[in-house]
Design an enzyme around this catalytic site. Structure first.
Site, PDB file in Angstrom:
ATOM      1  N   CYS A 111       0.847  -1.190   0.000  1.00 12.90           N
ATOM      2  CA  CYS A 111       0.000   0.000   0.000  1.00 12.90           C
ATOM      3  C   CYS A 111       0.887   1.246   0.000  1.00 12.90           C
ATOM      4  O   CYS A 111       1.796   1.366   0.816  1.00 12.90           O
ATOM      5  CB  CYS A 111      -0.899  -0.007   1.229  1.00 12.90           C
ATOM      6  SG  CYS A 111      -1.901   1.484   1.395  1.00 12.90           S
ATOM      7  N   CYS A 114       0.270   3.160   3.705  1.00 16.06           N
ATOM      8  CA  CYS A 114       0.757   2.623   4.983  1.00 16.06           C
ATOM      9  C   CYS A 114       1.825   1.549   4.834  1.00 16.06           C
ATOM     10  O   CYS A 114       2.363   1.069   5.829  1.00 16.06           O
ATOM     11  CB  CYS A 114      -0.405   2.098   5.814  1.00 16.06           C
ATOM     12  SG  CYS A 114      -1.162   0.586   5.156  1.00 16.06           S
ATOM     13  N   CYS A 165      -7.416  -0.971   1.271  1.00 17.06           N
ATOM     14  CA  CYS A 165      -6.445  -1.433   2.253  1.00 17.06           C
ATOM     15  C   CYS A 165      -7.150  -1.539   3.601  1.00 17.06           C
ATOM     16  O   CYS A 165      -7.743  -0.579   4.075  1.00 17.06           O
ATOM     17  CB  CYS A 165      -5.274  -0.455   2.335  1.00 17.06           C
ATOM     18  SG  CYS A 165      -4.099  -0.849   3.644  1.00 17.06           S
ATOM     19  N   CYS A 168      -5.438   1.027   6.369  1.00 15.22           N
ATOM     20  CA  CYS A 168      -5.557   2.493   6.325  1.00 15.22           C
ATOM     21  C   CYS A 168      -6.745   2.990   5.514  1.00 15.22           C
ATOM     22  O   CYS A 168      -6.917   4.188   5.335  1.00 15.22           O
ATOM     23  CB  CYS A 168      -4.268   3.108   5.800  1.00 15.22           C
ATOM     24  SG  CYS A 168      -4.003   2.857   4.022  1.00 15.22           S
ATOM     25  N   CYS A 188      -7.923  -5.621 -10.069  1.00 12.92           N
ATOM     26  CA  CYS A 188      -7.523  -4.545 -10.977  1.00 12.92           C
ATOM     27  C   CYS A 188      -7.182  -3.337 -10.110  1.00 12.92           C
ATOM     28  O   CYS A 188      -8.065  -2.685  -9.551  1.00 12.92           O
ATOM     29  CB  CYS A 188      -8.680  -4.247 -11.928  1.00 12.92           C
ATOM     30  SG  CYS A 188      -8.286  -3.060 -13.210  1.00 12.92           S
TER      31      CYS A 188
END
Length: 199
Positions: A111, A114, A165, A168, A188
């Protein structure tokens, strides 16, 4: 003039809402149309690198150690315009423009906000969509769960499954049931939502 349009992204979730805002600086000018945020900034893939390479180290540390405590202003300062538009504003980058669409090599896609593990490079495949695509996620120690939250998305008159995510709440992209074996899934993902940690 731009500062007079300053507002938070939370006020931009109403349908058919059109407004200009400035979230952090004049380079980050945003438009929203029907709740979808589009960033007017350079789409150069070279600008979408890991925030740790250019941002305030204390802000990077906060984002990676306690992302739930980050404010919208702090996210806007940490991320590039496109990264912010995608991850915090649920935007979508143009296909074939992202830094990681053609990224090869062994490693972990994380990510961008984070830095939590999301997709091993072994699960990446060429979907022809113009966005990085994966057929599975990085599993946690239990082997079943992952760092992805899945949420029903009915925007733009389509039924899709949004992926975020879990740590976060960054918007990553969507998952579809048209991927390869063994899962039959295609995650995707916006390139601007990812870091790549090469092994």
């Amino acid at each position: 003039v731009l500062n007079s349009y300053r507002t938070s992204l939370r006020s931009l979730t109403r349908p058919n809402h059109y407004q200009q805002i400035n979230t952090a600086s004049p380079k980050q000018l945003w438009f929203t149309l029907g709740g979808s945020i589009l960033g007017r900034m350079s789409s150069s893939a070279s600008n979408e690198k890991d925030p740790a390479e250019r941002a305030d180290p204390s802000l990077v540390k906060k984002a990676r150690e306690s992302p739930k405590d980050m404010t919208e202003d702090e996210w806007a300062e940490l991320l590039t315009g496109m990264q912010y538009s995608v991850t915090r504003g649920h935007g979508t980058e143009r296909p074939w423009t992202g830094l990681h669409n053609d990224t090869k090599g062994k490693g972990m896609f994380k990510c961008v906000c984070c830095n939590v593990d999301l997709f091993p490079s072994d699960y990446k495949f060429e979907s022809g969509s113009g966005w990085p695509s994966f057929y599975d996620t990085q599993k946690l120690e239990c082997g079943k769960s992952d760092n992805i939250e899945r949420k029903s998305d009915g925007s733009f008159g389509m039924r899709r499954t949004e992926v975020l995510c879990k740590r976060c709440n960054a918007h990553l992209g969507h998952v579809f049931n048209d991927g390869p074996a063994p899962t039959g899934l295609r995650y995707c993902i916006n390139s601007a939502a990812l870091n790549f940690d090469k092994q």
